[in-house]
Design a protein around this motif. Structure first.
Motif, short mmCIF file in Angstrom:
data_model
loop_
_atom_site.label_atom_id
_atom_site.label_comp_id
_atom_site.label_asym_id
_atom_site.label_seq_id
_atom_site.Cartn_x
_atom_site.Cartn_y
_atom_site.Cartn_z
N ARG A 190 -15.18 63.47 78.25
CA ARG A 190 -14.14 64.48 78.51
C ARG A 190 -14.76 65.77 79.02
O ARG A 190 -14.24 66.41 79.93
CB ARG A 190 -13.34 64.75 77.24
CG ARG A 190 -12.39 63.63 76.85
CD ARG A 190 -11.48 64.05 75.74
NE ARG A 190 -10.66 62.94 75.26
CZ ARG A 190 -9.75 63.04 74.30
NH1 ARG A 190 -9.55 64.22 73.72
NH2 ARG A 190 -9.05 62.00 73.92
N LEU A 191 -15.87 66.16 78.41
CA LEU A 191 -16.55 67.38 78.84
C LEU A 191 -17.09 67.21 80.27
O LEU A 191 -17.02 68.13 81.09
CB LEU A 191 -17.69 67.71 77.89
CG LEU A 191 -17.28 68.10 76.46
CD1 LEU A 191 -18.52 68.28 75.59
CD2 LEU A 191 -16.45 69.38 76.46
N SER B 298 -14.21 67.48 82.71
CA SER B 298 -13.75 68.86 82.84
C SER B 298 -14.73 69.69 83.66
O SER B 298 -14.32 70.51 84.49
CB SER B 298 -13.57 69.49 81.45
OG SER B 298 -12.54 68.83 80.73
N GLU C 7 -13.12 72.78 85.63
CA GLU C 7 -12.31 73.41 84.57
C GLU C 7 -13.20 74.09 83.54
O GLU C 7 -12.76 75.01 82.84
CB GLU C 7 -11.44 72.34 83.90
CG GLU C 7 -10.43 71.70 84.85
CD GLU C 7 -9.74 70.48 84.26
OE1 GLU C 7 -8.76 70.01 84.86
OE2 GLU C 7 -10.19 69.98 83.21
N LEU C 8 -14.44 73.63 83.43
CA LEU C 8 -15.42 74.24 82.53
C LEU C 8 -16.72 74.48 83.28
O LEU C 8 -17.09 73.68 84.14
CB LEU C 8 -15.70 73.32 81.34
CG LEU C 8 -14.58 73.04 80.33
CD1 LEU C 8 -15.04 71.98 79.34
CD2 LEU C 8 -14.17 74.32 79.61
N THR D 83 -20.36 77.28 76.84
CA THR D 83 -18.99 76.94 77.24
C THR D 83 -18.61 75.54 76.78
O THR D 83 -17.51 75.31 76.25
CB THR D 83 -18.86 77.03 78.77
OG1 THR D 83 -19.17 78.35 79.19
CG2 THR D 83 -17.45 76.67 79.21
N LEU D 84 -19.52 74.59 76.95
CA LEU D 84 -19.23 73.20 76.60
C LEU D 84 -19.09 73.00 75.10
O LEU D 84 -18.22 72.26 74.64
CB LEU D 84 -20.32 72.28 77.16
CG LEU D 84 -20.40 72.19 78.69
CD1 LEU D 84 -21.62 71.38 79.12
CD2 LEU D 84 -19.13 71.58 79.26
N ALA E 104 -18.13 75.24 72.96
CA ALA E 104 -16.87 75.86 72.53
C ALA E 104 -15.71 74.93 72.84
O ALA E 104 -14.79 74.75 72.01
CB ALA E 104 -16.69 77.19 73.25
N ALA E 105 -15.73 74.32 73.99
CA ALA E 105 -14.66 73.39 74.35
C ALA E 105 -14.73 72.12 73.51
O ALA E 105 -13.70 71.49 73.22
CB ALA E 105 -14.76 73.03 75.83
N GLU F 4 -12.60 72.21 70.30
CA GLU F 4 -11.17 72.05 70.55
C GLU F 4 -10.83 70.59 70.85
O GLU F 4 -9.86 70.04 70.32
CB GLU F 4 -10.75 72.94 71.72
CG GLU F 4 -9.27 72.89 72.04
CD GLU F 4 -8.89 73.79 73.19
OE1 GLU F 4 -7.76 73.65 73.71
OE2 GLU F 4 -9.73 74.63 73.59
N HIS F 5 -11.64 69.97 71.71
CA HIS F 5 -11.42 68.55 72.05
C HIS F 5 -11.55 67.67 70.80
O HIS F 5 -10.77 66.75 70.59
CB HIS F 5 -12.41 68.09 73.11
CG HIS F 5 -12.07 68.51 74.50
ND1 HIS F 5 -10.83 68.28 75.07
CD2 HIS F 5 -12.80 69.15 75.46
CE1 HIS F 5 -10.81 68.76 76.30
NE2 HIS F 5 -12.00 69.29 76.56
#
Length: 431
Positions: free
Chosen positions: A398-399, A402, A407-408, A414-415, A417-418, A421-422
């Motif tokens: 998914r990362l 994105s 998107e990222l 950044t990854l 942090a995302a 959430e994922h």
């Protein structure tokens, strides 16, 4: 290279002649010289027996003594030197059961397949052409030596070679030869699939793959090989764009399978039967699989959501099957102004967009593989404080998607942090 090769070959011919034997350049090298084509190797026919050839030259390799062939190595280059021979009966419609050494060049040339391959050149450079091979080439005709039924009955693979030569050299098959081919085409069931693949590979990878397809369909050759193939579905009614615009044989083959509506499993089964290499099979299968997924993704979506949606599934396919596969697929899509192989309006519209923007989208990808992602599985586990499991691969993908979509940013902070959430959403969905 060709000049140096020929000089080496002629030195061998002259050495044999000086020793009291006859010797000539024969076969494909003579044919290609007459046509002004590059010559890859030179073969020599001689009245000398294999043991006599071996005594005359310092470096030899007994590569085919049962057929009278010795490889002479001169200036580090190999040359096949074969004794004039007459072949006895044939077994399995492929191999001679016995070989008899003879003294006649003409009789040796008489056993060959086509007139254009039954010419020779002597030590003085003079052409010897007892069966009018040069005249046939000038007329653009491919003709068997002697009775075509006998030549094809001796070695059924000659029928596939006939189709290959006709396509590669832009020749019309002489009527009696064509009639004999069609009458005997069922004999291809005796030929090993490896041999069929070698001829098919050279046909589709040659200068005129469209002509090769025409000859294959007109003769129905692939319907008569040892194992049933999807490629046997090729029919005369199919119109093909200029496949020569695709530079790789594998890309041409992938397009053919797409046109036939083959799925990746069918492609794999076909190519295994034909003994293609694993690498070739993977290349073709990835292109076909990418197309299959893209087309089915459109079918499954409730509506075509324009360029953003088409970009998303295009990049997802690139991540799954490789950027090179998607580049090749776009080249395939560019072959036609409209994809006449589908009556699905959504697919047709989508292909038009992918033709125009697919390459741009691939260039914009900042990351195309997990190895390029700024975080790995261990860092995810450390950051989230949980043990690894099936979730790890799903989250990394998914990362990756994105980041590939822009998107990222592809940086660790950044990854990670995302990732939290994922991961939380994945846990909610699993509950």
């Amino acid at each position: 290279m060709s000049d140096a090769l020929k000089q080496g070959a002629m030195q061998i011919v002259r050495r044999l002649c000086e020793a009291g034997f006859e010797a000539y350049l024969v076969g494909g090298c003579v044919r290609d010289e007459q046509l002004g084509r590059p010559v890859k190797d030179y073969d020599i026919a001689t009245s000398a027996h294999p043991d006599q050839v071996q005594r005359l030259f310092e470096r030899t390799v007994p590569t085919g003594l049962q057929h009278g062939t010795v490889t002479v190595v001169a200036d580090k280059k190999p040359y096949e030197v074969t004794t004039f021979r007459r072949e006895g009966g044939y077994e399995a419609f492929r191999r001679p059961t016995e070989v008899e050494y003879i003294d006649s060049l003409t009789e040796d040339l008489q056993r060959r397949d086509f007139t254009m391959n039954a010419m020779a050149i002597d030590q003085n450079g003079h052409l010897i052409d007892p069966f009018d091979g040069l005249k046939d080439l000038e007329r653009g005709v491919l003709r068997c030596v002697g009775q075509a039924e006998e030549r094809f009955g001796e070695d059924a693979l000659r029928m596939m070679r006939c189709l290959r030569f006709a396509s590669a050299y832009g020749l019309m098959v002489e009527q009696a030869t064509w009639d004999a081919l069609n009458s005997g085409i069922s004999l291809l069931r005796h030929i090993a699939m490896e041999r069929i693949r070698a001829e098919l590979e050279r046909m589709l990878g040659g200068s005129d793959p469209n002509r090769a397809l025409e000859l294959l369909t007109d003769s129905r050759a692939l319907r008569h090989v040892k194992q049933e193939l999807l490629l046997s579905m090729l029919d005369k009614e199919t119109e093909w764009p200029p496949l020569s615009r695709l530079t790789e044989m594998e890309h041409r083959l992938a397009f053919i399978y797409i046109r036939l509506g083959a799925d990746p499993a069918g492609v794999e089964e076909d190519m295994i039967k034909l003994t293609f290499s694993r690498q070739q099979m993977e290349t073709v299968k990835r292109i076909v699989a990418a197309h299959t997924v893209l087309a089915s993704g459109l079918d499954e979506s409730p509506e075509l959501n324009g360029e953003p949606y088409l970009r998303r599934i295009w990049i997802a396919a690139a991540l799954n099957y490789g950027v090179s596969a998607l580049r090749s697929l776009r080249e395939i899509y560019l072959l036609e102004d409209a994809p006449i192989w589908t009556d699905n309006v959504k697919v047709s519209r989508a292909v038009d967009v992918w033709r125009k923007l697919g390459c741009v989208w691939l260039e914009q990808m900042s990351v195309s593989a997990l190895a390029e992602l700024a975080v790995g599985g261990k860092e995810l586990m450390g950051h989230l404080g949980v043990k690894g499991g099936p979730w790890t691969g799903r989250l990394l993908h998914r990362l990756l998607e994105s980041a590939a979509l822009g998107e990222l940013r592809n940086d660790k902070e950044t990854l990670l942090a995302a990732a939290q959430e994922h991961y939380d959403k994945m846990q909610e969905n699993d509950e």
